[in-house]
Design a protein around this motif. Sequence first.
Motif, PDB file in Angstrom:
ATOM      1  N   UNK A  66      -2.160  -2.965   6.733  1.00 13.58           N
ATOM      2  CA  UNK A  66      -2.940  -3.719   6.297  1.00 13.58           C
ATOM      3  C   UNK A  66      -3.475  -4.403   7.638  1.00 13.58           C
ATOM      4  N   UNK A  67      -4.753  -4.546   7.609  1.00 19.29           N
ATOM      5  CA  UNK A  67      -5.169  -5.059   8.728  1.00 19.29           C
ATOM      6  C   UNK A  67      -5.550  -6.893   8.908  1.00 19.29           C
ATOM      7  N   UNK A  68      -5.828  -7.132  10.028  1.00 20.73           N
ATOM      8  CA  UNK A  68      -5.448  -9.060  10.037  1.00 20.73           C
ATOM      9  C   UNK A  68      -7.403  -8.951  10.226  1.00 20.73           C
ATOM     10  N   UNK A  69      -8.270  -9.606   9.548  1.00 18.45           N
ATOM     11  CA  UNK A  69      -9.905  -9.221   9.658  1.00 18.45           C
ATOM     12  C   UNK A  69      -9.733 -10.538  10.941  1.00 18.45           C
ATOM     13  N   UNK A 100      -2.403  -3.025  13.132  1.00 19.01           N
ATOM     14  CA  UNK A 100      -2.075  -4.008  13.061  1.00 19.01           C
ATOM     15  C   UNK A 100      -0.931  -4.816  14.326  1.00 19.01           C
ATOM     16  N   UNK A 113     -11.010   3.106   4.445  1.00 21.81           N
ATOM     17  CA  UNK A 113     -10.279   3.114   3.165  1.00 21.81           C
ATOM     18  C   UNK A 113     -10.776   4.663   3.432  1.00 21.81           C
ATOM     19  N   UNK A 132     -15.385  -2.259   7.429  1.00 18.15           N
ATOM     20  CA  UNK A 132     -15.715  -1.238   6.753  1.00 18.15           C
ATOM     21  C   UNK A 132     -17.143  -0.221   6.636  1.00 18.15           C
ATOM     22  N   UNK A 159       0.591  -1.189   0.375  1.00 19.17           N
ATOM     23  CA  UNK A 159       0.368  -0.148  -0.303  1.00 19.17           C
ATOM     24  C   UNK A 159       0.611   1.421   0.340  1.00 19.17           C
TER      25      UNK A 159
END
Lengths: 309, 309, 309
Positions: free
Chosen positions: B254-257, B213, B274, B267, B50
């Motif tokens: 980035x996330x760890x769902x 994260x 976002x 979201x 990203x």
Amino acid sequence: MKHIVDIKDLSGTEILSIVKRALYLKKSRVVPRTLDRKYVVTAFFEPSTRTKLSFQRAALSLGAKVIDLAPDTSSMLKGETELDTLLTIEAMDVDAIVIRTRRNGDPAKFSKHLQIPVINAGDGTNEHPTQALLDITTMYEHYGKFNLRVAIVGDINHSRVARSLTEALAKLGGSVIFCGPEEFIPKSFPDVSLITTDLQEAISNVDVIYALRIQKERIEEVYDNIEEFFKNYQINESNLEMAPKHAILMHPGPFNRNVEVSDGVVYSSRSRILDQVRNGVYSRMAVLEKATGAYEYESIQSIEKFVVI
Amino acid sequence: MKHIVDIKDLSGTEILSIVKRALYLKKSRVVPRTLDRKYVVTAFFEPSTRTKLSFQRAALSLGAKVIDLAPDTSSMLKGETELDTLLTIEAMDVDAIVIRTRRNGDPAKFSKHLQIPVINAGDGTNEHPTQALLDITTMYEHYGKFNLRVAIVGDINHSRVARSLTEALAKLGGSVIFCGPEEFIPKSFPDVSLITTDLQEAISNVDVIYALRIQKERIEEVYDNIEEFFKNYQINESNLEMAPKHAILMHPGPFNRNVEVSDGVVYSSRSRILDQVRNGVYSRMAVLEKATGAYEYESIQSIEKFVVI
Amino acid sequence: MKHIVDIKDLSGTEILSIVKRALYLKKSRVVPRTLDRKYVVTAFFEPSTRTKLSFQRAALSLGAKVIDLAPDTSSMLKGETELDTLLTIEAMDVDAIVIRTRRNGDPAKFSKHLQIPVINAGDGTNEHPTQALLDITTMYEHYGKFNLRVAIVGDINHSRVARSLTEALAKLGGSVIFCGPEEFIPKSFPDVSLITTDLQEAISNVDVIYALRIQKERIEEVYDNIEEFFKNYQINESNLEMAPKHAILMHPGPFNRNVEVSDGVVYSSRSRILDQVRNGVYSRMAVLEKATGAYEYESIQSIEKFVVI
């Protein structure tokens, strides 16, 4: 259209015109977009940073679009030959391919099958013509002449740079000396005026000391004591005293600090190493223009008359 | 020319001008080509999607050419130091280097040797200034002010994001709370108003919940039962009820769902995740302009008077 | 805006308009910059050379900026899902995503969550719509019509190309034959006029022989003697004699020389393989225009009236 895979492909006059154009482009405030709407593909089948970036920078400056083939993620994993990969790229209507290969002679071999210009960015231990061209450009920029004495020091047997540079200098009236441990130097070599294991003999009367990259492992194969190598062949403050005061230090990079060159001299005032990098961009612009026919060089009548504007 | 390696390098006023410019560029139908004929190199010595893409997108928008150094195929394999790689890149007449490093402090160290601007895209656990700038931009865009209460939740000890964001908020009158298991939070930290292991205490009165994260492995080192962690620190529908209704959720990605954030909230309408990504592009445009001197920011007299046009 | 993940998404008329536009663009001396100031991201979660390069070449021609997500250096190493990666890319205000995935159906699944067009560059053994479009374009370019008989030869069970091409031909009035060893061909398949293990039966009356790439390992799983396979199914000079003189040879590439096709026929006068590659660039330009809505296709009333200008 012209393949540039080998210094032999270029006459002395052509080399001069590339040097001249490179130095002209370097001085230009705005680089002309002579490769506008052209597509240049970089296909490096062997890892490289500086050469690839330098070509990308050069091509982008001239207005070209650059597409990089990252060979590790390529069709070749699926069993395609390198030549078929290149024929495929050519079929995508691109205008030039810059290629580096592990195997000697591959760019020359491939170029016979391709209608678009192939530019050799180094093939095994064979040739590295654009390195020779940027070196020549750097020497001319510093000295304003080509009849220079150049000592190439290090592992010459494994060096495509030494080979290409020697050929180029020979065409322009320069004189080359090879120096290194016996295991690293050839017994004889065309166009070389002296081959010696004695650093003092090699550099005591030269204009340029050109150090080659040496892998430590390779030194250790030959020497019990790596200090012995450093004492005899490393370009450092102490050994540099054997050379004339005016002699400059060059190196094709990437260098191993404190192996073939010492920390103290790498970026010293005598070093032209970063100038080589900078001139690499402009020399490669000139090479891309020449290969694609994007720019018509003025003809240069003779080396004697050659003056950079 | 200005290196941007550390939030400390920027005054509160400079941060404001970057936020202002970012939001102006975001609203522009056509982005001005302030970096036309400039060359930006991305040199990520640590993997990233990203951040690298965001910088590339930003630089391209402003008209720059972008060259990516793919370090895995680089000269460093041949023993070159990272600094020598960067000096080589600089010598190719480029205009800015965006760098990510594994080691803390490397961008700051390297920047001392470089004449072109160095932009830090994250160094180890130390700093990630452009992340903080896009976070600040996102908070301002939502709240129209900076004096916000922000709870940063998770593995703070290993987070360069927490560090940079805290520094930035401190300069703008914001107030920061750290929250996480004892093993993940420092005992004390400059400019932090509260450090607590109690999520309820941390978020019951904040404007922003900023989740970090967390690698599952790291949680498992500390907890026998990962469910215990989820119950106490995961940001999910249930835990979010402890926060004020107006509080928004942010995350640097980035996330760890379903590790530090649950599927249900990632979201959701309260999530600005976002928006952070989108603002990242525009904030980095502003940063690239500032670093290269491509755009002269209007001076901003005070935080109070600051209004986004 | 239109996702192009499946040949099923396109009507016969839409396919025709793409073919028409592709051949128009191929003949244009200067390609129109219909994607100026657009951003196209290539996200190949499975290695590829030709398809990725072809899309990059196509997008650049139309004036777009191309950003490549190199998935091996991506956030996914940090545990992010592919969908979250794509949502993040979308949030960076890009205009189209070209995606290749290992798993069947992923592009279709992802496209449901994305507001920007998703173009499928191949998903597992499922679909490869742009390959089918370039194949159709190549056939039309050669024959000037679509009601052709096409024999697809090789490992059909594992081929997304066979699937997409068959669907596309069915929409345009073409007729498809499948041929290969029993283990490589389905028992039945929609829209296929003949499925046979007999190469002679398959190709004795066709316009196009379409050879598929076959991994040697896969042949060896089925045959004790690989020579047996070569004799029965390899497209070589000898086996080509079973086909009508006018029939052309196509292959999606990359090919395994002397496995599914022999050296002697790969670049023979009957081979359209390099035309396929070239048309790939122009077909993908048309696809990118269609997906982004950058170009309004003239409506085409019927297949019969279809004439390439």
